[in-house]
Design a protein around this motif. Structure first.
Motif, PDB file in Angstrom:
ATOM      1  N   SER A 182     -17.194   2.163  -1.591  1.00 49.13           N
ATOM      2  CA  SER A 182     -17.368   0.722  -1.710  1.00 49.13           C
ATOM      3  C   SER A 182     -16.077  -0.036  -1.385  1.00 49.13           C
ATOM      4  CB  SER A 182     -17.836   0.379  -3.121  1.00 49.13           C
ATOM      5  OG  SER A 182     -16.934   0.912  -4.067  1.00 49.13           O
ATOM      6  N   GLY A 183     -15.059   0.683  -0.950  1.00 49.64           N
ATOM      7  CA  GLY A 183     -13.814   0.027  -0.569  1.00 49.64           C
ATOM      8  C   GLY A 183     -12.869  -0.205  -1.730  1.00 49.64           C
ATOM      9  N   GLN A 184     -13.258   0.251  -2.903  1.00 48.95           N
ATOM     10  CA  GLN A 184     -12.427   0.113  -4.096  1.00 48.95           C
ATOM     11  C   GLN A 184     -11.243   1.074  -4.013  1.00 48.95           C
ATOM     12  OE1 GLN A 184     -12.993  -2.001  -6.454  1.00 48.95           O
ATOM     13  NE2 GLN A 184     -11.907  -1.299  -8.258  1.00 48.95           N
ATOM     14  N   ARG A 185     -10.054   0.586  -4.345  1.00 51.81           N
ATOM     15  CA  ARG A 185      -8.883   1.439  -4.336  1.00 51.81           C
ATOM     16  C   ARG A 185      -8.670   2.039  -5.715  1.00 51.81           C
ATOM     17  NH1 ARG A 185      -2.712  -0.700  -3.685  1.00 51.81           N
ATOM     18  NH2 ARG A 185      -3.310  -1.672  -5.636  1.00 51.81           N
ATOM     19  N   TYR A 186      -8.391   3.322  -5.777  1.00 50.67           N
ATOM     20  CA  TYR A 186      -8.050   3.943  -7.048  1.00 50.67           C
ATOM     21  C   TYR A 186      -6.741   4.693  -6.894  1.00 50.67           C
ATOM     22  CZ  TYR A 186      -7.893   6.680 -11.203  1.00 50.67           C
ATOM     23  OH  TYR A 186      -7.464   7.240 -12.369  1.00 50.67           O
ATOM     24  N   ILE A 187      -5.737   4.304  -7.673  1.00 47.64           N
ATOM     25  CA  ILE A 187      -4.425   4.928  -7.590  1.00 47.64           C
ATOM     26  C   ILE A 187      -4.368   6.138  -8.507  1.00 47.64           C
ATOM     27  CG2 ILE A 187      -1.954   4.612  -7.999  1.00 47.64           C
ATOM     28  CD1 ILE A 187      -2.217   1.748  -7.108  1.00 47.64           C
ATOM     29  N   LEU A 188      -4.225   7.312  -7.903  1.00 45.92           N
ATOM     30  CA  LEU A 188      -4.189   8.559  -8.667  1.00 45.92           C
ATOM     31  C   LEU A 188      -2.869   8.689  -9.409  1.00 45.92           C
ATOM     32  CD1 LEU A 188      -5.729  10.888  -5.976  1.00 45.92           C
ATOM     33  CD2 LEU A 188      -6.671  10.561  -8.259  1.00 45.92           C
ATOM     34  N   SER A 189      -1.764   8.362  -8.750  1.00 44.73           N
ATOM     35  CA  SER A 189      -0.477   8.523  -9.423  1.00 44.73           C
ATOM     36  C   SER A 189       0.609   7.705  -8.745  1.00 44.73           C
ATOM     37  CB  SER A 189      -0.070   9.999  -9.438  1.00 44.73           C
ATOM     38  OG  SER A 189       0.139  10.465  -8.133  1.00 44.73           O
ATOM     39  N   PHE A 190       1.617   7.382  -9.533  1.00 43.06           N
ATOM     40  CA  PHE A 190       2.860   6.817  -9.029  1.00 43.06           C
ATOM     41  C   PHE A 190       3.896   7.936  -9.075  1.00 43.06           C
ATOM     42  CE2 PHE A 190       0.999   2.887 -11.044  1.00 43.06           C
ATOM     43  CZ  PHE A 190       0.762   2.232  -9.841  1.00 43.06           C
ATOM     44  N   CYS A 191       4.665   8.082  -8.013  1.00 50.02           N
ATOM     45  CA  CYS A 191       5.696   9.107  -7.999  1.00 50.02           C
ATOM     46  C   CYS A 191       7.068   8.455  -7.962  1.00 50.02           C
ATOM     47  CB  CYS A 191       5.541  10.020  -6.785  1.00 50.02           C
ATOM     48  SG  CYS A 191       4.010  10.949  -6.802  1.00 50.02           S
ATOM     49  N   GLY A 192       7.893   8.760  -8.922  1.00 50.59           N
ATOM     50  CA  GLY A 192       9.250   8.232  -8.982  1.00 50.59           C
ATOM     51  C   GLY A 192      10.252   9.279  -8.539  1.00 50.59           C
ATOM     52  N   LYS A 193      11.514   8.969  -8.726  1.00 45.43           N
ATOM     53  CA  LYS A 193      12.613   9.821  -8.278  1.00 45.43           C
ATOM     54  C   LYS A 193      12.479  11.255  -8.778  1.00 45.43           C
ATOM     55  CE  LYS A 193      17.617  10.243  -8.270  1.00 45.43           C
ATOM     56  NZ  LYS A 193      18.914   9.663  -8.579  1.00 45.43           N
ATOM     57  N   GLY A 194      12.593  12.192  -7.850  1.00 45.54           N
ATOM     58  CA  GLY A 194      12.541  13.602  -8.206  1.00 45.54           C
ATOM     59  C   GLY A 194      11.151  14.199  -8.164  1.00 45.54           C
ATOM     60  N   GLU A 195      10.132  13.351  -8.153  1.00 46.88           N
ATOM     61  CA  GLU A 195       8.758  13.869  -8.196  1.00 46.88           C
ATOM     62  C   GLU A 195       8.263  14.260  -6.802  1.00 46.88           C
ATOM     63  OE1 GLU A 195       6.614  12.095 -11.975  1.00 46.88           O
ATOM     64  OE2 GLU A 195       7.073  10.491 -10.579  1.00 46.88           O
ATOM     65  N   TRP A 196       7.337  15.201  -6.808  1.00 48.35           N
ATOM     66  CA  TRP A 196       6.784  15.739  -5.561  1.00 48.35           C
ATOM     67  C   TRP A 196       5.389  15.203  -5.337  1.00 48.35           C
ATOM     68  CZ3 TRP A 196       9.414  19.301  -2.447  1.00 48.35           C
ATOM     69  CH2 TRP A 196      10.617  19.805  -2.984  1.00 48.35           C
ATOM     70  N   PHE A 197       5.037  15.019  -4.073  1.00 39.19           N
ATOM     71  CA  PHE A 197       3.655  14.661  -3.739  1.00 39.19           C
ATOM     72  C   PHE A 197       3.304  15.229  -2.371  1.00 39.19           C
ATOM     73  CE2 PHE A 197       4.424  11.338  -0.562  1.00 39.19           C
ATOM     74  CZ  PHE A 197       5.739  10.985  -0.821  1.00 39.19           C
ATOM     75  N   GLY A 198       2.014  15.230  -2.066  1.00 38.05           N
ATOM     76  CA  GLY A 198       1.550  15.686  -0.760  1.00 38.05           C
ATOM     77  C   GLY A 198       1.070  17.121  -0.738  1.00 38.05           C
ATOM     78  N   LEU A 199       1.068  17.775  -1.909  1.00 36.65           N
ATOM     79  CA  LEU A 199       0.565  19.149  -1.965  1.00 36.65           C
ATOM     80  C   LEU A 199      -0.936  19.106  -2.227  1.00 36.65           C
ATOM     81  CD1 LEU A 199       1.166  22.173  -1.986  1.00 36.65           C
ATOM     82  CD2 LEU A 199       1.734  21.983  -4.400  1.00 36.65           C
ATOM     83  N   GLU A 200      -1.732  19.599  -1.270  1.00 27.97           N
ATOM     84  CA  GLU A 200      -3.186  19.503  -1.403  1.00 27.97           C
ATOM     85  C   GLU A 200      -3.867  20.834  -1.145  1.00 27.97           C
ATOM     86  OE1 GLU A 200      -4.888  16.180   0.632  1.00 27.97           O
ATOM     87  OE2 GLU A 200      -3.124  14.951   0.287  1.00 27.97           O
ATOM     88  N   THR A 201      -5.126  20.918  -1.485  1.00 22.85           N
ATOM     89  CA  THR A 201      -5.864  22.165  -1.360  1.00 22.85           C
ATOM     90  C   THR A 201      -6.091  22.527   0.102  1.00 22.85           C
ATOM     91  OG1 THR A 201      -7.053  21.302  -3.249  1.00 22.85           O
ATOM     92  CG2 THR A 201      -7.754  23.432  -2.416  1.00 22.85           C
ATOM     93  N   GLY A 202      -6.641  21.615   0.862  1.00 20.83           N
ATOM     94  CA  GLY A 202      -6.949  21.907   2.259  1.00 20.83           C
ATOM     95  C   GLY A 202      -5.797  21.492   3.155  1.00 20.83           C
ATOM     96  N   ASN A 203      -6.028  21.475   4.432  1.00 21.46           N
ATOM     97  CA  ASN A 203      -4.974  21.058   5.351  1.00 21.46           C
ATOM     98  C   ASN A 203      -5.231  19.667   5.926  1.00 21.46           C
ATOM     99  OD1 ASN A 203      -7.130  21.785   6.872  1.00 21.46           O
ATOM    100  ND2 ASN A 203      -6.073  23.327   8.101  1.00 21.46           N
ATOM    101  N   VAL A 204      -6.155  18.944   5.282  1.00 13.27           N
ATOM    102  CA  VAL A 204      -6.417  17.561   5.676  1.00 13.27           C
ATOM    103  C   VAL A 204      -6.167  16.674   4.466  1.00 13.27           C
ATOM    104  CG1 VAL A 204      -8.196  15.931   6.397  1.00 13.27           C
ATOM    105  CG2 VAL A 204      -8.095  18.190   7.455  1.00 13.27           C
ATOM    106  N   ILE A 257       0.004   7.036  -4.716  1.00 18.29           N
ATOM    107  CA  ILE A 257      -0.975   7.933  -4.103  1.00 18.29           C
ATOM    108  C   ILE A 257      -2.339   7.382  -4.469  1.00 18.29           C
ATOM    109  CG2 ILE A 257      -1.775  10.318  -3.944  1.00 18.29           C
ATOM    110  CD1 ILE A 257       1.170  10.014  -3.252  1.00 18.29           C
ATOM    111  N   TYR A 258      -3.185   7.086  -3.484  1.00  9.56           N
ATOM    112  CA  TYR A 258      -4.472   6.493  -3.830  1.00  9.56           C
ATOM    113  C   TYR A 258      -5.603   6.972  -2.934  1.00  9.56           C
ATOM    114  CZ  TYR A 258      -3.781   3.185   0.069  1.00  9.56           C
ATOM    115  OH  TYR A 258      -3.592   2.611   1.291  1.00  9.56           O
ATOM    116  N   ARG A 259      -6.819   6.684  -3.374  1.00  8.18           N
ATOM    117  CA  ARG A 259      -8.018   6.952  -2.578  1.00  8.18           C
ATOM    118  C   ARG A 259      -8.822   5.681  -2.472  1.00  8.18           C
ATOM    119  NH1 ARG A 259      -9.934  12.869  -4.816  1.00  8.18           N
ATOM    120  NH2 ARG A 259      -7.940  13.838  -4.337  1.00  8.18           N
ATOM    121  N   LEU A 260      -9.646   5.625  -1.462  1.00  7.41           N
ATOM    122  CA  LEU A 260     -10.569   4.499  -1.319  1.00  7.41           C
ATOM    123  C   LEU A 260     -11.979   5.032  -1.527  1.00  7.41           C
ATOM    124  CD1 LEU A 260      -9.072   2.690   1.803  1.00  7.41           C
ATOM    125  CD2 LEU A 260      -8.829   2.065  -0.596  1.00  7.41           C
ATOM    126  N   THR A 261     -12.738   4.371  -2.395  1.00 10.21           N
ATOM    127  CA  THR A 261     -14.119   4.786  -2.620  1.00 10.21           C
ATOM    128  C   THR A 261     -14.977   4.246  -1.481  1.00 10.21           C
ATOM    129  OG1 THR A 261     -14.717   2.816  -3.857  1.00 10.21           O
ATOM    130  CG2 THR A 261     -13.752   4.626  -5.097  1.00 10.21           C
TER     131      THR A 261
END
Lengths: 214, 214
Positions: free
Chosen positions: B64-86, B58-62
């Motif tokens: 300046s085009g820099q990539r920052y990886i927020l987290s790695f998700c392995g087996k069993g882990e959940w992702f994609g839950l966010e505050t807004g709908n975008v 899971i990552y974002r781009l700043t």
DNA sequence: CGGGTGCTTGACTAGCATCAAATGTAGTGG
DNA sequence: CCACTACATTTGATGCTAGTCAAGCACCCG
């Protein structure tokens, strides 16, 4: 995401029962003086809190005794929601502060959207990761000042309340570096400092400040 | 905290209705190859996901085009839950990966404790803040290897799958620094590296590794 | 007045980023 | 089979940024 669902599914917890129709009596809020402890690591987690006035710092202590401030909570913000039932961090008032606790085992029903609180805190934590990881010391301090300015949308001059040491522990810098960055921002005519402890900030060039944080 | 309440108040969202009793048909999972995109910043958030096999970044781009990886998700882990709908970030498969989506507007009822997922992700984000802020490059890499080792409790040798560049963007370091830290860990006889891309890690001294991350 | 606290500034140093180059491996085409 | 390219990783040399140590200043209070 799934916003409509989460609003429908507000988690209801039981708040203090003072018999008032809303279940939130005025006198239930807690008044704190500067540096008073709200809770400590290892304590049993009994309640979550909302800041009514003032500010709170949430921090952890590392094995080496180093303090790391996870977040500052201002008016309206929630804190104290954790995964387990034991506190993993400390909460203290930064200045004279008023907070409202919401406990789990009382009479009146207080509907609180816990999921929304958790997701808001998650978004803040992720944003802080980006600020700390990608940015130079000067940009971190600029981002911090910007964050404080956002909490005072009306005034261009305000009291940040926390010490340089608080800011350093929040941004992962040293007190000296924070002081040097404030001087740089003064020299760049982006802000003025005033007050006996130089904690009164007047933003001179908000656009320049915002430009720095990107 | 308030654990009993949150478990009782599992948020129920509607999952895909394949008519199976549990509402979770086997064939609904998605298979991905390395570096395939799951979602991108700006997209409408339609679902949350659970990793069945493989790993996701899971990552974002700043700006300046820099990539920052927020987290790695392995087996069993959940992702994609966010505050807004975008979507505010990107999700990609790191290697051959299988994920299971849970969408909001279908027939079968799938009970998911969204609050628990949000709080788990919050706890991870806070822990990462501490690691990144307080620790030296070597300790960050040690903490990363430790994190990966935790995902393979059975084996003392495993494939970390991500590139040095992934690790660098995750830890807020450069590729060169990450490589140097791996060599230091090898020289200290804490681990061995193998495989054509040196991504097979064998932990030689787990205790020393853990000791470094404190 | 002296001592305490918090902020600032200066000199020096350590650690990571940057730039550059070498190594190793796989794949392609002659 | 070898020459060539492409890519990921590693290693080396150098410079800059922030940490460390130290001192000085401003303010407050007993």
């Amino acid at each position: 995401m799934l916003q409509n669902q989460t609003i429908v599914n507000q988690t209801t917890i039981r708040g203090p029962g003072y018999g008032s129709p809303a279940g939130m009596a005025k006198d239930q809020s807690i008044q704190l003086k500067a540096d008073e402890t709200i809770y400590s690591e290892g304590e049993h987690a009994l309640a979550i809190y909302q800041v009514e006035a003032g500010a709170v710092r949430i921090y952890r202590l590392t094995a080496s005794g180093q303090r790391y401030i996870l977040s500052f909570c201002g008016k309206g913000e929630w804190f104290g929601l954790e995964t387990g039932n034991v506190r993993t961090d400390f909460a203290e008032a930064i200045c004279d502060t008023s907070i409202r606790p919401f406990r789990a085992n009382r009479d009146a029903i207080v509907p609180i959207d816990l999921l929304n609180i958790a997701l808001t805190n998650l978004a803040k934590a992720q944003h802080k990761q980006l600020v700390i990881t990608e940015q130079s010391a000067l940009k971190r301090v600029a981002a911090f000042v910007n964050e404080m300015a956002d909490r005072h949308p009306d005034d261009c001059e305000f009291d940040i309340m926390m010490s340089r040491s608080d800011i350093a522990d929040y941004l992962g810098l040293t007190v000296e570096t924070v002081a040097r960055c404030f001087t740089k921002l003064r020299r760049k005519r982006i802000l003025c400092l005033d007050g006996k402890l130089q904690r009164l900030v007047r933003i001179l060039d908000r656009d320049a400040l915002i430009a720095m944080t990107i």
